[in-house]
Design a protein around this motif. Sequence first.
Motif, PDB file in Angstrom:
ATOM      1  N   LYS A   1       1.088   4.306  -3.002  1.00 28.72           N
ATOM      2  CA  LYS A   1       1.549   2.993  -2.535  1.00 28.72           C
ATOM      3  C   LYS A   1       0.408   2.154  -1.964  1.00 28.72           C
ATOM      4  O   LYS A   1       0.590   0.985  -1.638  1.00 28.72           O
ATOM      5  CB  LYS A   1       2.626   3.177  -1.452  1.00 28.72           C
ATOM      6  N   CYS A   2      -0.749   2.795  -1.822  1.00 29.03           N
ATOM      7  CA  CYS A   2      -1.877   2.161  -1.110  1.00 29.03           C
ATOM      8  C   CYS A   2      -2.430   0.954  -1.867  1.00 29.03           C
ATOM      9  O   CYS A   2      -2.586   0.990  -3.081  1.00 29.03           O
ATOM     10  CB  CYS A   2      -2.960   3.219  -0.934  1.00 29.03           C
ATOM     11  N   ILE A   3      -2.740  -0.108  -1.132  1.00 26.22           N
ATOM     12  CA  ILE A   3      -3.333  -1.301  -1.764  1.00 26.22           C
ATOM     13  C   ILE A   3      -4.776  -1.523  -1.295  1.00 26.22           C
ATOM     14  O   ILE A   3      -5.306  -2.630  -1.374  1.00 26.22           O
ATOM     15  CB  ILE A   3      -2.471  -2.552  -1.511  1.00 26.22           C
ATOM     16  N   ASP A   4      -5.365  -0.508  -0.736  1.00 27.48           N
ATOM     17  CA  ASP A   4      -6.793  -0.517  -0.364  1.00 27.48           C
ATOM     18  C   ASP A   4      -7.170  -1.489   0.757  1.00 27.48           C
ATOM     19  O   ASP A   4      -8.295  -1.986   0.781  1.00 27.48           O
ATOM     20  CB  ASP A   4      -7.684  -0.870  -1.582  1.00 27.48           C
ATOM     21  N   CYS A   5      -6.270  -1.756   1.675  1.00 30.03           N
ATOM     22  CA  CYS A   5      -6.653  -2.700   2.733  1.00 30.03           C
ATOM     23  C   CYS A   5      -7.554  -2.041   3.778  1.00 30.03           C
ATOM     24  O   CYS A   5      -8.271  -2.698   4.496  1.00 30.03           O
ATOM     25  CB  CYS A   5      -5.416  -3.287   3.397  1.00 30.03           C
ATOM     26  N   ARG A   6      -7.470  -0.729   3.895  1.00 24.25           N
ATOM     27  CA  ARG A   6      -8.309   0.091   4.784  1.00 24.25           C
ATOM     28  C   ARG A   6      -7.904   0.041   6.257  1.00 24.25           C
ATOM     29  O   ARG A   6      -8.638   0.475   7.132  1.00 24.25           O
ATOM     30  CB  ARG A   6      -9.797  -0.243   4.631  1.00 24.25           C
ATOM     31  N   ASN A   7      -6.765  -0.537   6.538  1.00 18.40           N
ATOM     32  CA  ASN A   7      -6.308  -0.572   7.940  1.00 18.40           C
ATOM     33  C   ASN A   7      -6.162   0.832   8.517  1.00 18.40           C
ATOM     34  O   ASN A   7      -6.480   1.078   9.672  1.00 18.40           O
ATOM     35  CB  ASN A   7      -4.941  -1.267   8.036  1.00 18.40           C
ATOM     36  N   CYS A   8      -5.625   1.753   7.694  1.00 16.60           N
ATOM     37  CA  CYS A   8      -5.369   3.106   8.217  1.00 16.60           C
ATOM     38  C   CYS A   8      -6.668   3.813   8.562  1.00 16.60           C
ATOM     39  O   CYS A   8      -6.756   4.503   9.588  1.00 16.60           O
ATOM     40  CB  CYS A   8      -4.562   3.921   7.210  1.00 16.60           C
ATOM     41  N   VAL A   9      -7.698   3.611   7.718  1.00 17.94           N
ATOM     42  CA  VAL A   9      -8.989   4.252   7.980  1.00 17.94           C
ATOM     43  C   VAL A   9      -9.549   3.717   9.300  1.00 17.94           C
ATOM     44  O   VAL A   9     -10.038   4.460  10.149  1.00 17.94           O
ATOM     45  CB  VAL A   9      -9.979   3.984   6.811  1.00 17.94           C
TER      46      VAL A   9
ATOM     47  N   HIS B   1       0.261   0.435  11.123  1.00 21.18           N
ATOM     48  CA  HIS B   1      -0.791  -0.504  10.717  1.00 21.18           C
ATOM     49  C   HIS B   1      -0.921  -0.632   9.199  1.00 21.18           C
ATOM     50  O   HIS B   1      -1.771  -1.377   8.719  1.00 21.18           O
ATOM     51  CB  HIS B   1      -2.134  -0.087  11.332  1.00 21.18           C
ATOM     52  N   CYS B   2      -0.103   0.106   8.442  1.00 22.13           N
ATOM     53  CA  CYS B   2      -0.160  -0.010   6.976  1.00 22.13           C
ATOM     54  C   CYS B   2       0.809  -1.114   6.542  1.00 22.13           C
ATOM     55  O   CYS B   2       1.992  -1.044   6.840  1.00 22.13           O
ATOM     56  CB  CYS B   2       0.223   1.316   6.316  1.00 22.13           C
ATOM     57  N   PRO B   3       0.309  -2.128   5.825  1.00 18.58           N
ATOM     58  CA  PRO B   3       1.203  -3.252   5.486  1.00 18.58           C
ATOM     59  C   PRO B   3       2.196  -2.947   4.380  1.00 18.58           C
ATOM     60  O   PRO B   3       3.108  -3.722   4.139  1.00 18.58           O
ATOM     61  CB  PRO B   3       0.224  -4.352   5.052  1.00 18.58           C
ATOM     62  N   VAL B   4       2.027  -1.798   3.689  1.00 16.00           N
ATOM     63  CA  VAL B   4       2.882  -1.559   2.525  1.00 16.00           C
ATOM     64  C   VAL B   4       3.632  -0.227   2.580  1.00 16.00           C
ATOM     65  O   VAL B   4       4.114   0.273   1.557  1.00 16.00           O
ATOM     66  CB  VAL B   4       2.059  -1.651   1.207  1.00 16.00           C
ATOM     67  N   GLY B   5       3.711   0.370   3.755  1.00 18.29           N
ATOM     68  CA  GLY B   5       4.559   1.552   3.921  1.00 18.29           C
ATOM     69  C   GLY B   5       4.078   2.804   3.216  1.00 18.29           C
ATOM     70  O   GLY B   5       4.892   3.636   2.821  1.00 18.29           O
ATOM     71  N   ALA B   6       2.753   2.956   3.068  1.00 13.74           N
ATOM     72  CA  ALA B   6       2.255   4.182   2.424  1.00 13.74           C
ATOM     73  C   ALA B   6       2.398   5.395   3.352  1.00 13.74           C
ATOM     74  O   ALA B   6       2.429   6.525   2.892  1.00 13.74           O
ATOM     75  CB  ALA B   6       0.798   4.001   2.001  1.00 13.74           C
ATOM     76  N   PHE B   7       2.452   5.146   4.659  1.00 15.25           N
ATOM     77  CA  PHE B   7       2.643   6.237   5.616  1.00 15.25           C
ATOM     78  C   PHE B   7       4.037   6.133   6.235  1.00 15.25           C
ATOM     79  O   PHE B   7       4.548   5.042   6.454  1.00 15.25           O
ATOM     80  CB  PHE B   7       1.637   6.124   6.780  1.00 15.25           C
ATOM     81  N   GLU B   8       4.632   7.269   6.543  1.00 18.50           N
ATOM     82  CA  GLU B   8       5.881   7.270   7.304  1.00 18.50           C
ATOM     83  C   GLU B   8       6.024   8.628   7.986  1.00 18.50           C
ATOM     84  O   GLU B   8       5.374   9.606   7.569  1.00 18.50           O
ATOM     85  CB  GLU B   8       7.078   6.966   6.378  1.00 18.50           C
TER      86      GLU B   8
HETATM   87  S1  SF4 Z   1      -3.219   0.965   5.463  1.00 21.77           S
HETATM   88 FE1  SF4 Z   1      -1.892   1.435   3.731  1.00 21.77          FE
HETATM   89  S2  SF4 Z   1      -2.495  -0.002   2.147  1.00 21.77           S
HETATM   90 FE2  SF4 Z   1      -4.080  -0.051   3.676  1.00 21.77          FE
HETATM   91  S3  SF4 Z   1      -5.612   1.433   2.943  1.00 21.77           S
HETATM   92 FE3  SF4 Z   1      -4.235   2.548   4.287  1.00 21.77          FE
HETATM   93  S4  SF4 Z   1      -2.661   3.402   2.948  1.00 21.77           S
HETATM   94 FE4  SF4 Z   1      -3.724   1.814   1.828  1.00 21.77          FE
END
Ligand code: SF4
Length: 581
Positions: A148-156, A197-204
């Motif tokens: 589901k990740c869109i590479d925004c890098r917020n989670c990192v 902090h993930c805008p697209v719900g890749a984590f739950e």
């Molecule tokens: S915060 Fe969500 S969308 Fe952004 S890099 Fe991480 S997993 Fe991907």
Amino acid sequence: MKKQIQILINGKKIKAQEGDTIYEVAKRNNIEIPLLCFHPDLEIKANCRICAVELAEKRDLVASCSTRVKEGMEIITDSLKVKKARKINLELIFAQHKEECVDCVWRFNCQLLKLAKKYDVIINRFKDRKTRFPIYQFKNAIIFDSGKCIDCRNCVEVCHKQGVDFLELEEKKHLFHIVPSEKLNRDCVYCGQCIVHCPVGAFEGVGEFEDIEKPLKEKDKIVVAQFAPSIRTSLGEEFGLPYGEVVTGKITAALRKLGFNKVFDTSVGADFTTSEESKEVVERIKNNSLLPVLTSCCPAWVKFIEFFYPEFVPNLTTAKSPQSMLGGLIKTYWAKKENIDPKKIIVVSIMPCVAKKYEVEREEQLFDGLKPVDYILTTRELARLIMKNEIDFKKLKSENLDSAFGEPSGAGVIYGASGGVMESAFRTTYFRLTGKELKKVDFEEVRGIQGIKKAEVKIGPNCHKIAVVNGLGNAKKLLEEIKANPKEKYTCIEVMACPGGCIGGGGQPMPCYPEIRQKRAESLYDIDSKKKLRKAHENPIVKKIYSEFLDKDEKLRRSILHTYYHKKEKEGFTILDLNNK
Ligand code: SF4
Ligand code: SF4
Ligand code: SF4
């Protein structure tokens, strides 16, 4: 003082301050620019480019979240070029993102879907490129669907900000992958900040709301709910109520409608935690040993110490967390009083937290072979259960808690905000050390959202240095400071892993921005200020349970109210769907 300048947005003259971003100026002037990857807790990365605007002079498109205004700048936020660019950016984002909207954490509030509608995006125009990306699970707490990740890098970034660095960015075959670290010195602490902090719900969080539906229907089970202090000022948001609205009575009513046999307040458990914790503080001050006392009611912080700073494990208080203490008392004191076999009791805690899912599975929490708590539902999971059962939360009439555990003190309620545990502990520790009641109970110095708050408290002839920390990155800073300067002596340090404390927990409603957290916290302090009962040790139910039950058997008291901690090795992750790898 910033220099005042003048700019044009969509042909309108606007005063701005030099150094502000285009987005900030537009927002102040009610000009709408959409955002997706932007989160006010994090650095501006301008990765999603949804906030693109046009600069008239060069006809350039720029990201408004990161571009600063200049004198005379002319900006267009809604030109055809802008709309086209946003639409293409959205389509490219959808090409990365595996849509699983029904189960998504954002399903009722998804910015991506709202934007898709607004810009007429065909969401499956490009084939999803990440359908075969793995789904990871971090113990029983977190699920990460990297497809589901869109590479925004917020989670990192947020994981780094937490001082953990468990999430890493890898590039393989021209695609970015966010992966959990394989390094032995990196491990997740289950704070859940990647979720919010993930805008697209890749984590739950790992879902448990369906697991409790069965026991709720079983006649021979007594299903008891307890809910955390911070839930009362956040759950309402899920049903469109204003931020910070206090919904204690509605929560009680909703839980009864869902079929829970009894409803208790974890804030009463917090009064027990304060009682035990302050005994430890007093003892350690008197013996001048194991100082600073480190609070231990936040399981993500406990895991952080056990994994990254095991040398501080002996400093953690052994007092269990509020939900664990109350769960233990439900299965002992209350079970005995009601003549119920404790094995028939199922305790469900409603928590702002995913790390609590990890806490209840720790064998160190067991007493007499029993788990104090059987299931954890996050605030979001409770909201989902209420919606699934078509309960009109907004219209619910407030109901009172079941009476067996009485009402909490105000000190128990403020546990939900950073500083609350310390404030509660010192209201009681002051009494225990001096024999006198504290007259002014408000301890303003430890309140608020700053990452590290330091203060000195005078108790009797002595002055005690204390610190209150929220966010694990800040805790790391303080621990390093203490290691580098052992002469700097603190008596007590409170740490909560999440920004602002549990009001900003990984299980809370989303979005979870600083101004929202502030409103949730203010409402908790408001509840406390209006209560007559504001000290844990004055709570009549606490006194009663000690005198009737706990003080009669020291071994039992220790097993229900205390635990132990130890150095932890890496617990890592599992891959859920190997075929997708
Ligand atoms: S915060 Fe969500 S969308 Fe952004 S890099 Fe991480 S997993 Fe991907
Ligand atoms: S739960 Fe916390 S520690 Fe674990 S990956 Fe997410 S942000 Fe990092
Ligand atoms: S601060 Fe609260 S919500 Fe966050 S991990 Fe700790 S206990 Fe859980």
